[in-house]
Design an enzyme around this catalytic site. Structure first.
Site, PDB file in Angstrom:
ATOM      1  N   CYS A 194      26.854 -61.406  53.252  1.00 30.07           N
ATOM      2  CA  CYS A 194      26.402 -60.164  53.891  1.00 30.07           C
ATOM      3  C   CYS A 194      27.515 -59.465  54.650  1.00 30.07           C
ATOM      4  O   CYS A 194      27.537 -58.251  54.745  1.00 30.07           O
ATOM      5  CB  CYS A 194      25.221 -60.464  54.804  1.00 30.07           C
ATOM      6  N   GLU A 217      17.723 -59.603  59.686  1.00 24.97           N
ATOM      7  CA  GLU A 217      19.170 -59.710  59.402  1.00 24.97           C
ATOM      8  C   GLU A 217      19.352 -59.163  58.000  1.00 24.97           C
ATOM      9  O   GLU A 217      18.953 -59.815  57.025  1.00 24.97           O
ATOM     10  CB  GLU A 217      19.615 -61.183  59.420  1.00 24.97           C
ATOM     11  N   LYS A 222       9.793 -69.417  53.667  1.00 22.51           N
ATOM     12  CA  LYS A 222       9.636 -68.883  52.309  1.00 22.51           C
ATOM     13  C   LYS A 222      11.052 -68.637  51.793  1.00 22.51           C
ATOM     14  O   LYS A 222      11.656 -67.595  52.046  1.00 22.51           O
ATOM     15  CB  LYS A 222       8.819 -67.588  52.340  1.00 22.51           C
ATOM     16  N   GLU A 269      25.489 -51.597  49.027  1.00 15.75           N
ATOM     17  CA  GLU A 269      25.898 -53.011  49.040  1.00 15.75           C
ATOM     18  C   GLU A 269      25.846 -53.552  47.607  1.00 15.75           C
ATOM     19  O   GLU A 269      24.783 -53.583  46.993  1.00 15.75           O
ATOM     20  CB  GLU A 269      24.936 -53.797  49.935  1.00 15.75           C
TER      21      GLU A 269
END
Ligand code: NAD
Length: 496
Positions: free
Chosen positions: A300, A265, A189, A399
């Protein structure tokens, strides 16, 4: 400034697949719904993507389950499975220019990055796991003379993977390559903002000989298609890369449904520490800038918290700012562009919102801080640096996922370690020092899955990748990744 001619020319060189790939066939969403696919290069619509939901996910799970049970892939002799996967890697390599173009059109990172890094790394990832297939042995236990104990690894069955938009095909390959290598059937997905390369790759996989139903791709909104996959009762594992907020939901879905295995993750807020005894200030300044400005900060591991010893901070930040000011946002399709677009308007506005908040909370803007190239219609933000950041500020804790450096001063090594670990995240960290003790102590003190010493982002398919704390758990890359896709079975045979 218009980039539209380049977009139109690039569209002629790519094959765009927009429908779900289920059981070896492209098929529209059962609801008939679609989502616009906007290129962030100039804000124009380049396709309408099937907006799949639970009904399409269910069809994909059935196709995956049937292919798994049939043994067409799961029981294929290892060497043959290896050959098919190598052929798949060859196909991706043969179409690498097209896939690089598609990735850049879809999510706006510079073509030099997709062509020189993302797609070659996808090829390397598939080859690495293909090569592992016929080289890994099971184990025999130290059993008594009248028994044999075998410890074998078996595929899980149906693996679902929900992936992000920042390295669309590369992050997907970190999931599907080890999952396929171990004999599972897979449902991908991809992120709704960037699904095109995964859909095209599925077609290439089929051409390479991966049997129908073994690799399925279901595009659509996370809250519909992703959620349905994570909640499905006949999915054995859900592997996820994305934000920590969605990672938490995924873990809940696993618990609410069939206790499927989950691996996450997630996000990061990585510290990049510059000690006053840094061996090479120019190299460190360049690395500190690129640790955040590569792919416009949509990475990331981005070293967004730049921790600089106070004794050298002003001088060092001037060097980082010089790199930032030399980086002009440009047309992602131009070979010379090193700094491209953000993935979409929403992400651009999120980043601009954080920049506003940084100023409001008292951080000092050194450079950037504004939208760029707005006349192109695309979504660009200039490389941005804040000085005078306190680690408790929002721009040091959350973030941002954009080109924003938050520079934080510190007094000594212990102070740096305290600030580095003062975060909910633990994905990566770096330290620049000539002192072996500092290098070693920092590597062991910082709670993060990757620590770099006198470099940033050194990595390879042979080394594990993943996080501590709320950056998630489970590892991608390396042979350790295979653990996520296999179940250990103990077989004890009594001999007469
Ligand atoms: P995101 O969490 O918004 O989306 C990731 C995926 O989850 C997408 O496919 C999305 O459709 C899906 N999703 C969204 N809501 C869902 C739901 N309720 N149920 C199931 N699926 C759902 O993340 P993003 O914005 O696509 O990517 C950026 C994030 O990914 C950043 O936080 C970044 O740090 C992280 N990331 C982590 C790594 C890593 O290896 N640790 C690598 C790349 C990106």
């Amino acid at each position: 400034m218009t980039f539209s001619n380049g977009v139109a020319a690039a569209l002629k060189k790519v094959t765009i697949r927009t429908e779900a790939f289920i059981g070896g066939e492209f098929t529209p969403a059962r609801s008939g719904e679609t989502l616009p696919c906007i290129t962030p290069i100039d804000g124009s619509e380049i396709a309408q993507l099937s907006a799949c939901d639970a009904a399409d996910i269910d069809a994909a799970v059935q196709a995956a389950r049937a292919s798994f049970e049939s043994g067409v892939w799961s029981k294929m002799p290892p060497r043959k499975r290896r050959q098919v996967m190598l052929a798949f890697a060859d196909k991706i390599e043969a179409h690498s220019d097209e896939l690089a173009l598609l990735e850049t059109l879809d999510m706006g990172k510079p073509i030099r990055n997709t062509r020189n890094a993302d797609i070659p790394l996808v090829v390397q990832t598939i080859r690495y796991y293909a090569e592992a297939i016929d080289k890994i042995y099971d184990e025999l236990g130290p059993s008594p003379h009248d028994a044999v104990s075998m410890i074998v690894r078996e595929p899980l069955g149906v693996v679902g993977a929900v992936t992000p938009w920042n390295f669309p095909l590369l992050m997907a390959s970190w999931k599907f390559a080890p999952a396929l290598a171990t004999g599972n059937s897979v449902i991908m997905k991809p992120a709704e903002q960037a699904s095109l390369t995964m859909l095209r790759a599925a077609e290439l996989a089929q051409e390479a000989g991966i049997p129908a139903g073994v690799l399925n791709v279901v595009p659509g909104d996370g809250a519909k298609a992703g959620k349905a996959l994570a909640l499905h009762m006949d999915v054995d594992a859900l592997v996820f890369t994305g934000s920590t907020a969605v990672g938490k939901l995924i873990m809940g879905y696993g618990a609410q449904s069939n206790l499927k295995r989950v691996a996450l993750e997630c996000g990061g807020k990585s510290p990049q520490i510059i000690m006053e005894d840094c061996p090479d200030f120019d190299a460190a300044a360049s690395a500190a800038a690129w640790a955040v400005f590569y792919d416009q900060g949509q990475v990331c591991t981005a070293g967004t918290r730049l921790l600089v010893q106070n004794s050298i901070k002003d001088e060092f930040l001037a060097k980082v700012a010089a790199v930032a000011k030399g980086l002009k946002p440009g047309d992602p399709l131009d070979e010379n562009t090193r700094f491209g677009a953000l993935v979409d308007e929403t992400q651009m506005n999120t980043v601009l919102g954080y920049i506003e908040k940084g100023g409001a909370e008292g951080a000092k803007l050194v450079c950037g801080g504004e939208r760029a190239l707005s006349e192109s219609g695309g979504f660009y933000v200039a490389p941005t640096i804040f000085d005078g950041v306190d680690n408790q500020m929002t721009i040091a804790q959350e973030e941002i996922f954009g080109p924003v450096i938050s520079a934080i001063g510190f007094d000594d090594f212990d102070d740096a370690m305290r600030i580095a670990n003062d975060t909910v995240y633990g994905l990566a960290a770096g330290i620049w020092t000539s002192n072996l003790n500092y290098a070693h102590k920092a590597s062991r003190t910082i709670r993060a899955g990757n620590v770099w010493v006198n470099c940033w982002d050194g990595s390879d398919i042979t080394t594990p990748f993943g996080g501590f704390k709320q950056s998630g758990f489970g590892r991608d890359r390396s042979l350790h990744a295979l653990d996520k896709y296999t179940e250990l079975k103990t077989i004890w045979m009594k001999l007469s």
